[in-house]
Design a protein around this motif. Structure first.
Motif, short mmCIF file in Angstrom:
data_model
loop_
_atom_site.label_atom_id
_atom_site.label_comp_id
_atom_site.label_asym_id
_atom_site.label_seq_id
_atom_site.Cartn_x
_atom_site.Cartn_y
_atom_site.Cartn_z
N GLY A 32 -8.13 -32.18 54.70
CA GLY A 32 -8.13 -32.88 56.21
C GLY A 32 -8.72 -34.11 56.11
O GLY A 32 -8.26 -35.39 56.22
N PRO A 33 -10.32 -34.02 56.16
CA PRO A 33 -11.07 -35.39 56.25
C PRO A 33 -11.30 -35.79 54.68
O PRO A 33 -11.46 -34.82 53.75
N CYS A 34 -11.69 -37.12 54.56
CA CYS A 34 -12.25 -37.69 53.37
C CYS A 34 -13.73 -38.32 53.93
O CYS A 34 -13.63 -39.15 54.39
N TYR A 35 -14.60 -37.66 52.93
CA TYR A 35 -16.02 -38.21 53.29
C TYR A 35 -16.25 -39.13 51.84
O TYR A 35 -16.50 -38.81 50.91
N LEU A 36 -16.12 -40.58 52.37
CA LEU A 36 -16.29 -41.65 51.28
C LEU A 36 -17.59 -42.23 51.47
O LEU A 36 -18.00 -42.85 52.81
N ALA A 37 -18.64 -42.51 50.25
CA ALA A 37 -19.62 -43.57 50.42
C ALA A 37 -19.37 -44.67 49.60
O ALA A 37 -19.11 -44.54 48.30
N LEU A 38 -19.55 -45.69 50.09
CA LEU A 38 -19.41 -47.06 49.71
C LEU A 38 -20.68 -47.49 48.79
O LEU A 38 -21.60 -47.55 49.29
N ALA A 39 -20.22 -48.37 47.76
CA ALA A 39 -21.27 -49.05 46.91
C ALA A 39 -21.42 -50.26 47.67
O ALA A 39 -20.77 -50.89 48.18
N GLY A 40 -22.88 -50.72 47.14
CA GLY A 40 -23.21 -52.09 47.77
C GLY A 40 -23.06 -53.02 46.49
O GLY A 40 -22.39 -52.64 45.33
N GLY A 41 -23.71 -54.46 46.46
CA GLY A 41 -23.61 -55.36 45.46
C GLY A 41 -22.29 -56.07 45.74
O GLY A 41 -21.59 -55.77 46.59
N ASP A 42 -22.25 -56.82 44.69
CA ASP A 42 -20.90 -57.89 44.46
C ASP A 42 -19.93 -57.06 43.85
O ASP A 42 -18.54 -57.31 44.39
N THR A 43 -20.11 -56.12 42.96
CA THR A 43 -18.79 -55.75 42.09
C THR A 43 -17.95 -55.13 42.65
O THR A 43 -16.65 -55.41 42.60
N GLN A 81 -26.16 -60.56 53.20
CA GLN A 81 -26.76 -59.55 51.94
C GLN A 81 -26.51 -58.02 52.26
O GLN A 81 -26.96 -57.18 51.47
N SER A 82 -25.97 -57.89 53.53
CA SER A 82 -25.64 -56.59 54.09
C SER A 82 -24.58 -55.87 53.18
O SER A 82 -23.39 -56.28 53.00
N ASN A 83 -24.71 -54.66 52.71
CA ASN A 83 -23.85 -54.06 52.06
C ASN A 83 -22.50 -53.67 53.17
O ASN A 83 -21.48 -53.44 52.78
#
Ligand code: 6PG
Length: 239
Positions: A32-43, A81-83
């Protein structure tokens, strides 16, 4: 461990977006739901921008996605600079994730420990299933040239954290004041994907792939989950 290798930044964005989309679709279809954590930085910018365009822009079940960050610089959310700012500009402002399902880290909190505890409370809403920890469907991570990942830096005592979900740290990479997922939280994920780009990451990637314990990223080992690396040729040259 061998990474998925693509020729350059454009292909890295394309293939990373494809892999992320695959996890989103399967999580939503299975649970049902998807729990996603995003990375920071430029890549990750390229992958986020690719996900904001067809076929993913309208083709993914964005209303079922809950978005978090695996680390954040403690600067205003509109700071370059904020992710959060990176992901908002490149992706989240262009796809249909409901605002109530976008969870920036509480960078307004002046006290780091208070901010870390506050975000940990937000994470408590994520199902644990059989895990003692909230289980993300996917945690995206970058890799620093010193082998750091999220904001877990070599020698930091946050690497020893076994109880808290989130820690405030002083980073070696500016800006210094940061919040980061801890290793137990990262290692509880169903899937972890490192996205690595550029010749500057070659040595760190080699070390992580051979599990050099001095490198924080080497300590990412999902207990009951999939670990994948995707890299461009510059970061993982042939031979
Ligand atoms: C951050 C990151 C950090 C990043 C690496 C790689 O907030 O800076 O989360 O872990 O992923 O430092 O950064 P680049 O992608 O900019 O090389």
């Amino acid at each position: 461990m061998t990474p998925i290798v693509v020729s350059g930044p454009a292909e890295l964005a394309e293939e990373s977006a494809r892999l992320i989309a695959e996890v989103i679709r399967s999580a939503v279809s299975d649970r049902g739901p998807c729990y996603l954590a995003l990375a920071g930085g430029d890549t990750p910018r390229g992958a986020y921008e690719r996900l904001s365009r067809p076929p993913y822009q309208a083709g993914l079940p964005w209303p079922a996605v809950h978005v978090f960050w695996s680390d954040e610089r403690r600067v205003p959310l509109n700071d370059p600079q904020s992710n959060f700012a990176l992901a908002w500009g490149a992706l989240l402002s262009r796809v249909g994730v409901p605002g109530s399902q976008v969870h920036p880290m509480p960078v307004h909190e002046t006290d780091g420990a208070v901010a870390a505890a506050a975000y940990a409370r937000v994470l408590e809403a994520i199902p644990r299933n059989a895990s003692p920890w909230p289980r993300f469907d996917l945690i995206l991570l970058g890799l620093g040239e010193d082998g750091h990942t999220a904001s877990l830096f070599p020698g930091d005592d946050a690497l020893q954290e076994r109880d808290a979900l989130v820690r405030a740290v002083q980073a070696h990479k500016p800006p210094p004041e940061r919040l980061t997922f801890t290793l137990p939280l990262i290692n509880a994920a169903r899937s972890v994907l490192f996205v690595v780009q550029g010749a500057g990451k070659k040595s760190a990637l080699e070390g992580v792939l051979r599990r050099d314990p001095a490198l924080p990223a080497s300590l990412v080992r999902p207990v009951d989950g999939e670990l994948r690396f995707i890299a461009d040729r510059a970061a993982f040259p042939p031979g």
